[in-house]
Design a protein around this motif. Structure first.
Motif, PDB file in Angstrom:
ATOM      1  N   THR A 116      47.440  66.516  23.467  1.00  0.00           N
ATOM      2  CA  THR A 116      46.733  65.236  23.397  1.00  0.00           C
ATOM      3  C   THR A 116      45.227  65.410  23.216  1.00  0.00           C
ATOM      4  O   THR A 116      44.626  66.283  23.843  1.00  0.00           O
ATOM      5  N   SER A 117      44.639  64.549  22.387  1.00  0.00           N
ATOM      6  CA  SER A 117      43.195  64.688  22.201  1.00  0.00           C
ATOM      7  C   SER A 117      42.411  63.738  23.097  1.00  0.00           C
ATOM      8  O   SER A 117      41.187  63.738  23.055  1.00  0.00           O
ATOM      9  N   GLY A 118      43.129  62.928  23.911  1.00  0.00           N
ATOM     10  CA  GLY A 118      42.339  62.028  24.737  1.00  0.00           C
ATOM     11  C   GLY A 118      43.004  61.524  26.003  1.00  0.00           C
ATOM     12  O   GLY A 118      42.329  61.085  26.927  1.00  0.00           O
ATOM     13  N   ALA A 137      46.435  71.093  26.849  1.00  0.00           N
ATOM     14  CA  ALA A 137      45.925  72.258  26.114  1.00  0.00           C
ATOM     15  C   ALA A 137      45.460  71.697  24.775  1.00  0.00           C
ATOM     16  O   ALA A 137      46.230  71.649  23.816  1.00  0.00           O
ATOM     17  N   HIS A 138      44.230  71.224  24.768  1.00  0.00           N
ATOM     18  CA  HIS A 138      43.727  70.520  23.578  1.00  0.00           C
ATOM     19  C   HIS A 138      43.073  71.500  22.607  1.00  0.00           C
ATOM     20  O   HIS A 138      42.034  72.091  22.910  1.00  0.00           O
ATOM     21  N   PRO A 139      43.693  71.676  21.424  1.00  0.00           N
ATOM     22  CA  PRO A 139      43.175  72.638  20.455  1.00  0.00           C
ATOM     23  C   PRO A 139      42.341  71.929  19.390  1.00  0.00           C
ATOM     24  O   PRO A 139      42.169  70.708  19.431  1.00  0.00           O
ATOM     25  N   TYR A 140      41.870  72.693  18.452  1.00  0.00           N
ATOM     26  CA  TYR A 140      41.074  72.159  17.328  1.00  0.00           C
ATOM     27  C   TYR A 140      41.721  72.593  16.021  1.00  0.00           C
ATOM     28  O   TYR A 140      42.265  73.696  15.916  1.00  0.00           O
ATOM     29  N   ASN A 141      41.658  71.730  15.062  1.00  0.00           N
ATOM     30  CA  ASN A 141      42.301  71.943  13.774  1.00  0.00           C
ATOM     31  C   ASN A 141      41.405  72.778  12.853  1.00  0.00           C
ATOM     32  O   ASN A 141      40.235  72.419  12.687  1.00  0.00           O
ATOM     33  N   PRO A 142      41.866  73.865  12.253  1.00  0.00           N
ATOM     34  CA  PRO A 142      43.204  74.446  12.270  1.00  0.00           C
ATOM     35  C   PRO A 142      43.422  75.348  13.498  1.00  0.00           C
ATOM     36  O   PRO A 142      42.627  76.265  13.737  1.00  0.00           O
ATOM     37  N   GLY A 188      35.079  68.012  23.976  1.00  0.00           N
ATOM     38  CA  GLY A 188      34.871  68.093  22.521  1.00  0.00           C
ATOM     39  C   GLY A 188      35.000  66.745  21.834  1.00  0.00           C
ATOM     40  O   GLY A 188      34.137  66.353  21.033  1.00  0.00           O
ATOM     41  N   ASP A 189      36.070  66.013  22.152  1.00  0.00           N
ATOM     42  CA  ASP A 189      36.275  64.750  21.445  1.00  0.00           C
ATOM     43  C   ASP A 189      35.313  63.660  21.898  1.00  0.00           C
ATOM     44  O   ASP A 189      35.048  62.722  21.157  1.00  0.00           O
ATOM     45  N   ARG A 190      34.764  63.777  23.114  1.00  0.00           N
ATOM     46  CA  ARG A 190      33.705  62.843  23.521  1.00  0.00           C
ATOM     47  C   ARG A 190      32.502  63.012  22.587  1.00  0.00           C
ATOM     48  O   ARG A 190      31.914  62.041  22.113  1.00  0.00           O
ATOM     49  N   LEU A 191      32.147  64.281  22.351  1.00  0.00           N
ATOM     50  CA  LEU A 191      30.988  64.554  21.491  1.00  0.00           C
ATOM     51  C   LEU A 191      31.285  64.124  20.053  1.00  0.00           C
ATOM     52  O   LEU A 191      30.463  63.480  19.390  1.00  0.00           O
ATOM     53  N   LEU A 192      32.487  64.488  19.587  1.00  0.00           N
ATOM     54  CA  LEU A 192      32.829  64.144  18.203  1.00  0.00           C
ATOM     55  C   LEU A 192      32.895  62.635  18.009  1.00  0.00           C
ATOM     56  O   LEU A 192      32.495  62.112  16.963  1.00  0.00           O
ATOM     57  N   GLU A 193      33.392  61.954  19.041  1.00  0.00           N
ATOM     58  CA  GLU A 193      33.510  60.511  18.896  1.00  0.00           C
ATOM     59  C   GLU A 193      32.133  59.854  18.812  1.00  0.00           C
ATOM     60  O   GLU A 193      31.908  58.920  18.035  1.00  0.00           O
TER      61      GLU A 193
HETATM   62  C1  LIG Z   1      40.530  63.392  15.551  1.00  0.00           C
HETATM   63  N1  LIG Z   1      40.915  64.096  16.770  1.00  0.00           N
HETATM   64  C2  LIG Z   1      40.420  63.312  17.903  1.00  0.00           C
HETATM   65  C3  LIG Z   1      42.374  64.151  16.827  1.00  0.00           C
HETATM   66  C4  LIG Z   1      40.283  65.424  16.669  1.00  0.00           C
HETATM   67  C5  LIG Z   1      40.563  66.404  17.753  1.00  0.00           C
HETATM   68  O1  LIG Z   1      41.209  66.123  18.748  1.00  0.00           O
HETATM   69  C6  LIG Z   1      39.989  67.769  17.673  1.00  0.00           C
HETATM   70  C7  LIG Z   1      39.595  68.273  16.308  1.00  0.00           C
HETATM   71  O2  LIG Z   1      40.265  69.149  15.779  1.00  0.00           O
HETATM   72  O3  LIG Z   1      38.597  67.810  15.781  1.00  0.00           O
END
Ligand SMILES: C[N+](C)(C)CC(=O)CC(=O)[O-]
Ligand SMILES: NC(=O)C1=CN([C@@H]2O[C@H](COP(=O)(O)OP(=O)(O)OC[C@H]3O[C@@H](n4cnc5c(N)ncnc54)[C@H](O)[C@@H]3O)[C@@H](O)[C@H]2O)C=CC1
Length: 496
Positions: A116-118, A137-142, A188-193
């Motif tokens: 889950t990303s959130g 266990a929130h990963p990042y793509n790829p 991470g997703d707080r910052l990205l959002e």
């Molecule tokens: C868009 N997203 C919130 C699903 C992105 C992520 O969770 C992490 C990422 O890979 O950027």
């Protein structure tokens, strides 16, 4: 290091597919359940890209690829896994249902991670019988290239689970960061959002196009963030007075009414269409798979550069890659046996990565030396000169090198190297390495090196101990019977 023996992936979309590739390429068998009719095709395409990327990423000996099995039911997929990764769509009701099914069918000691990303882990674990083993266990793509995993526990997650999850990530080349308190969207997703919210306003208000916005990121702070993040970058931006001065100078500006951060833009049809059209133009006809490959090549190049950062010690994600590779080499040298010493030793198998190619479109000069250096290192590991040996204070240093370039190594080509031991005494090893293009068997470069055994602390040459010499002797005796290779003893300017 504690390793994952068998993984199960529930959901094989963008992120599930990335996890599957990450596990398989670390040598772990993976059982998958995904009811999507095209799940097999999608996963195999992601895996193909991941394999291409790994071939460029590292010359270290990866474990043999794990076995991939698609299962008819979730229960079958999780039955004997010790790490189960849930990556189904981001809906609380669906995730709760799936996690409860996993919980019922899994082994009692299995760890259950959610991608889950959130969503909060406390909400996810509500209906589980054994909620103590559930964590985010929130990963990042790829997932197969980006190493970070945010590990977040809920109210009922045990500390043993968090520790066990953290320990299992380095052997698959990943870095777990434990987020101390659960919070929606973690770190991470707080910052990205925050960035994304502001970006959507800038497009809606016609301040710039999506392409200009991406350029602003990728030509400037995106490059900084990859290697130093936010705070260390700003420390440097404070000049010699550092972080405190930076905060004093730029902190007050945060109160100025610049941003629209707290307002959410209305993603109405007009804005969706505007962004969609600008994004299509920006892609310039490249498909998603093509864009993925370009992204992967670039990420590989960045990771490799970071591996050489900080004076060769490795920096950030590059240091992690370096440590991961050292683990691979250590495991391989433990299992590698000198079965056939009657011919030159085949020591390195690798591929020409994007970061290795120069303006002539082929492998640039210093990468030949890198492959030759890796070949010498592989020989040294075979004779017992490994990381532990070097840490005890002795090593071999290369004191002379002559390289001949005979052919071209092009981007993505598989290459391998061999080593013929020309002579050896208690201090010196004279070696002759050859790099071949694997597909054609054509020799594309040779190198002759002299290596000297040293006492690194004293900073001078010293005889190698018997434990090393006893491993060198049989190779030297066998290689003395081989013909002297063409090119031995050559110097620059000599007539052929
Ligand atoms: C868009 N997203 C919130 C699903 C992105 C992520 O969770 C992490 C990422 O890979 O950027
Ligand atoms: N896409 C991204 O950039 C990132 C996504 N995530 C998270 O990963 C999770 C998955 O997201 P994506 O992979 O992007 O979605 P996706 O839509 O690409 O994949 C979801 C997959 O789950 C499958 N699925 C649906 N119901 C299922 C069920 N009951 N059992 C098994 N499989 C089922 C679907 O068929 C699909 O293949 C989400 O929680 C998301 O927040 C995390 C990091 C980044």
């Amino acid at each position: 290091m504690t390793r994952i023996n068998k993984a199960a992936c529930i959901g094989g979309g963008v992120i599930g597919g990335g996890w599957i590739a990450r596990f398989l390429l670390a040598g772990i068998d993976v059982d998958v359940f995904d009811p999507h009719p095209e799940a097999t095709r999608i996963v195999s395409e992601v895996l193909a890209n991941a394999e291409k990327a790994y071939a460029m990423l590292t010359g270290a000996p990866l474990a043999p690829r794990g076995k991939l099995t698609f299962r008819e039911t979730l229960e079958q997929a999780v039955a004997d896994a010790d790490w189960i990764q849930e990556s189904v769509p981001e809906r609380l009701d669906l995730k709760r249902k799936v996690l409860t099914e996993i919980d019922k069918a899994a082994r009692p000691d299995a760890l259950i991670g959610s991608s889950t990303s959130g969503l909060l882990p406390t909400d996810l674990q509500r209906d589980m019988r054994h909620p103590e083993r559930l964590f985010v266990a929130h990963p990042y793509n790829p997932v197969y290239l980006l190493p970070l995993v945010e590990i977040v526990g809920g109210e009922k997650t045990s500390m043993e689970t968090i520790q066990a999850a953290m320990e299992r990530l380095p052997p698959i080349g990943m870095k777990g960061v434990h987020i101390a308190k659960e919070i929606e969207a973690f770190v991470g997703d707080r910052l990205l959002e925050a960035l994304w919210r502001e970006a959507l306003w800038l497009i809606k208000d016609d301040i710039c196009t999506v392409e200009t916005l991406d350029d602003v990121i990728r030509y400037s702070f995106g490059l900084r963030w990859a290697q130093m993040g936010l705070f260390q970058t700003y420390r440097i931006a404070g000049g010699e007075a550092g972080m405190r001065h930076f905060l004093a100078q730029f902190g007050p500006a945060l109160k100025w009414n610049w941003t629209k951060l707290m307002d959410v833009v209305d993603l109405d049809d007009a804005l969706v269409e505007k962004i969609g059209q600008q994004s299509d133009e920006q892609a310039d006809g490249l498909s998603i798979r093509e864009l993925e490959r370009i992204r992967d090549e670039n990420l590989v190049g960045i990771l490799q550069t970071l591996k050489g950062g900080h004076g060769g010690k490795g920096w950030g994600a590059g240091k992690l890659l370096k440590d991961f590779e050292e683990g691979l080499w250590a495991r391989a040298s433990g299992s590698k046996k000198l079965t056939d010493i009657a011919k030159p030793l085949r020591l390195i198998e690798t591929k020409v990565s994007p970061a290795w190619v120069d303006y002539n479109g082929h492998m640039t000069e210093h990468r030949y030396l890198q492959v030759f250096g890796d070949t010498s290192d592989a020989l040294l590991r075979l004779i017992g000169v490994d990381f532990a040996y070097v840490e005890r204070g002795h090593s071999y240093y290369t004191v002379e090198t002559h390289i001949r370039h005979l052919g071209e190594a092009k981007l993505g080509h598989a290459i391998h190297s061999t080593c013929q031991l020309l002579s050896a005494d208690d201090k010196r090893l004279q070696v002759f390495h050859t790099i071949y293009e694997t597909a054609t068997g054509e020799a594309i470069a040779t190198a002759e090196h002299m290596l000297l055994h040293v006492d690194a602390k004293a900073g001078k040459a010293a005889p190698a101990p018997e434990e090393v010499l006893s491993k060198i002797r049989p190779i030297a005796e066998a290689h003395a019977k081989l013909p002297v290779p063409d090119g031995v003893g050559r110097h620059v300017g000599q007539k052929r």
